[in-house]
Design a protein around this motif. Structure first.
Motif, PDB file in Angstrom:
ATOM      1  N   GLY A  51     -43.933 125.648  78.503  1.00 14.78           N
ATOM      2  CA  GLY A  51     -42.539 125.217  78.517  1.00 14.78           C
ATOM      3  C   GLY A  51     -42.409 123.721  78.718  1.00 14.78           C
ATOM      4  N   ALA A  85     -43.841 121.814  75.551  1.00 10.31           N
ATOM      5  CA  ALA A  85     -43.240 122.204  74.262  1.00 10.31           C
ATOM      6  C   ALA A  85     -44.242 122.830  73.293  1.00 10.31           C
ATOM      7  CB  ALA A  85     -42.570 120.993  73.615  1.00 10.31           C
ATOM      8  N   LEU A  89     -42.124 127.856  72.883  1.00  5.68           N
ATOM      9  CA  LEU A  89     -41.085 127.123  73.631  1.00  5.68           C
ATOM     10  C   LEU A  89     -41.049 125.647  73.237  1.00  5.68           C
ATOM     11  CD1 LEU A  89     -41.892 128.682  77.133  1.00  5.68           C
ATOM     12  CD2 LEU A  89     -40.231 129.482  75.453  1.00  5.68           C
ATOM     13  N   TYR A  90     -41.046 125.376  71.939  1.00  6.34           N
ATOM     14  CA  TYR A  90     -41.156 123.996  71.460  1.00  6.34           C
ATOM     15  C   TYR A  90     -39.828 123.369  71.046  1.00  6.34           C
ATOM     16  CZ  TYR A  90     -40.484 125.981  66.870  1.00  6.34           C
ATOM     17  OH  TYR A  90     -39.939 126.635  65.804  1.00  6.34           O
ATOM     18  N   THR A  91     -38.780 124.184  70.876  1.00  2.98           N
ATOM     19  CA  THR A  91     -37.562 123.694  70.219  1.00  2.98           C
ATOM     20  C   THR A  91     -36.785 122.669  71.046  1.00  2.98           C
ATOM     21  OG1 THR A  91     -36.406 125.632  71.074  1.00  2.98           O
ATOM     22  CG2 THR A  91     -37.237 125.767  68.826  1.00  2.98           C
ATOM     23  N   TRP A  92     -36.964 122.683  72.364  1.00  2.00           N
ATOM     24  CA  TRP A  92     -36.167 121.778  73.197  1.00  2.00           C
ATOM     25  C   TRP A  92     -36.536 120.315  72.977  1.00  2.00           C
ATOM     26  CZ3 TRP A  92     -38.305 118.386  76.628  1.00  2.00           C
ATOM     27  CH2 TRP A  92     -39.622 118.619  77.032  1.00  2.00           C
ATOM     28  N   LEU A  93     -37.788 120.040  72.637  1.00  2.00           N
ATOM     29  CA  LEU A  93     -38.218 118.641  72.563  1.00  2.00           C
ATOM     30  C   LEU A  93     -37.579 117.885  71.393  1.00  2.00           C
ATOM     31  CD1 LEU A  93     -39.878 116.444  73.840  1.00  2.00           C
ATOM     32  CD2 LEU A  93     -41.856 117.213  72.554  1.00  2.00           C
ATOM     33  N   ASP A 128     -34.813 118.589  70.051  1.00  2.00           N
ATOM     34  CA  ASP A 128     -33.385 118.538  70.350  1.00  2.00           C
ATOM     35  C   ASP A 128     -33.059 117.514  71.432  1.00  2.00           C
ATOM     36  OD1 ASP A 128     -32.967 120.516  68.502  1.00  2.00           O
ATOM     37  OD2 ASP A 128     -32.994 122.148  69.961  1.00  2.00           O
ATOM     38  N   ALA A 129     -34.068 117.084  72.182  1.00  2.00           N
ATOM     39  CA  ALA A 129     -33.843 116.119  73.268  1.00  2.00           C
ATOM     40  C   ALA A 129     -33.842 114.677  72.770  1.00  2.00           C
ATOM     41  CB  ALA A 129     -34.925 116.291  74.335  1.00  2.00           C
ATOM     42  N   ARG A 161     -36.783 112.946  65.130  1.00  2.00           N
ATOM     43  CA  ARG A 161     -37.291 114.323  65.148  1.00  2.00           C
ATOM     44  C   ARG A 161     -38.703 114.394  64.559  1.00  2.00           C
ATOM     45  NH1 ARG A 161     -33.554 118.402  66.325  1.00  2.00           N
ATOM     46  NH2 ARG A 161     -34.827 119.965  65.260  1.00  2.00           N
TER      47      ARG A 161
END
Length: 200
Positions: A16, A19, A23-27, A29-30, A94
């Protein structure tokens, strides 16, 4: 079994934080924040904490080869997947975010065969390369008045000559081209994988 459970749960936290799949999608998006903040997050502090956790707990992980196999598989799969995701992106920041996810996957891949010092070597070289790339990207975004869509960028090399050369150096380094630092860290990861018997 208790040690295996402990190391797997620690690895879930590392997945987490760094990433990794799934559980990679947050990075990516940040990346809405300021580019210097992104440079700090990717290069030095936040996302590398998961790798550092595994390396710091190496004495326990060495006693659980099953968990190390999981670490290596997740790292290798994430590295390939994130690199392919980066190819399909049109947003400059991105692309760099997915590149970070891919490089973190390589670090976990090194940890998977017990080459923890190799993971830290690549972590260190990656910090310098990614800081260079993000700060160069910040200069480009500033020149484009906040626009990060690469489809609307073109002919910037003439206007940003120094940034152009710095970006090129960062890209060559991240690609593992000698004599840049990542060539030595990535080559060492491949050597460690080969030495561990993963020759395919």
């Amino acid at each position: 079994p208790v040690l295996t459970a402990i190391t797997l749960l620690l690895f879930v936290g590392a997945v987490g934080k760094s990433a990794q799949l799934p559980l990679y999608t947050w990075l990516p998006d940040a990346m809405a924040g300021p580019t210097p903040v992104s440079a700090l997050i990717h290069a030095a502090t936040m996302v590398t904490a998961g790798v550092y956790l595994i390396v710091r707990m190496h004495a326990v992980y060495i006693m659980t080869p099953e968990t190390l196999s999981v670490v290596g598989i997740i790292g290798g799969a994430t590295s390939l997947f994130a690199a392919l995701c980066a190819v399909g992106q049109t947003d400059l920041k991105r692309v760099l975010a997915y590149s970070t996810v891919s490089q973190l996957g390589l670090m976990f891949l090194a940890c998977g065969v017990g080459a923890f010092y190799t993971a830290m070597f690549h972590l260190t070289t990656h910090a310098f390369m990614k800081a260079l790339l993000f700060l160069s990207a910040g200069n480009v975004v500033h020149m484009m008045h906040g626009n990060t869509e690469m489809e609307k960028m073109g002919g910037l090399a003439n206007k940003l000559k120094v940034t152009n050369w710095l970006f090129l150096i960062g890209v060559l380094a991240m690609s593992g081209i000698p004599p840049f630092a990542a060539f030595f860290s990535k080559d060492l990861i491949l050597e460690m994988e080969h030495s561990a018997g993963y020759t395919a």
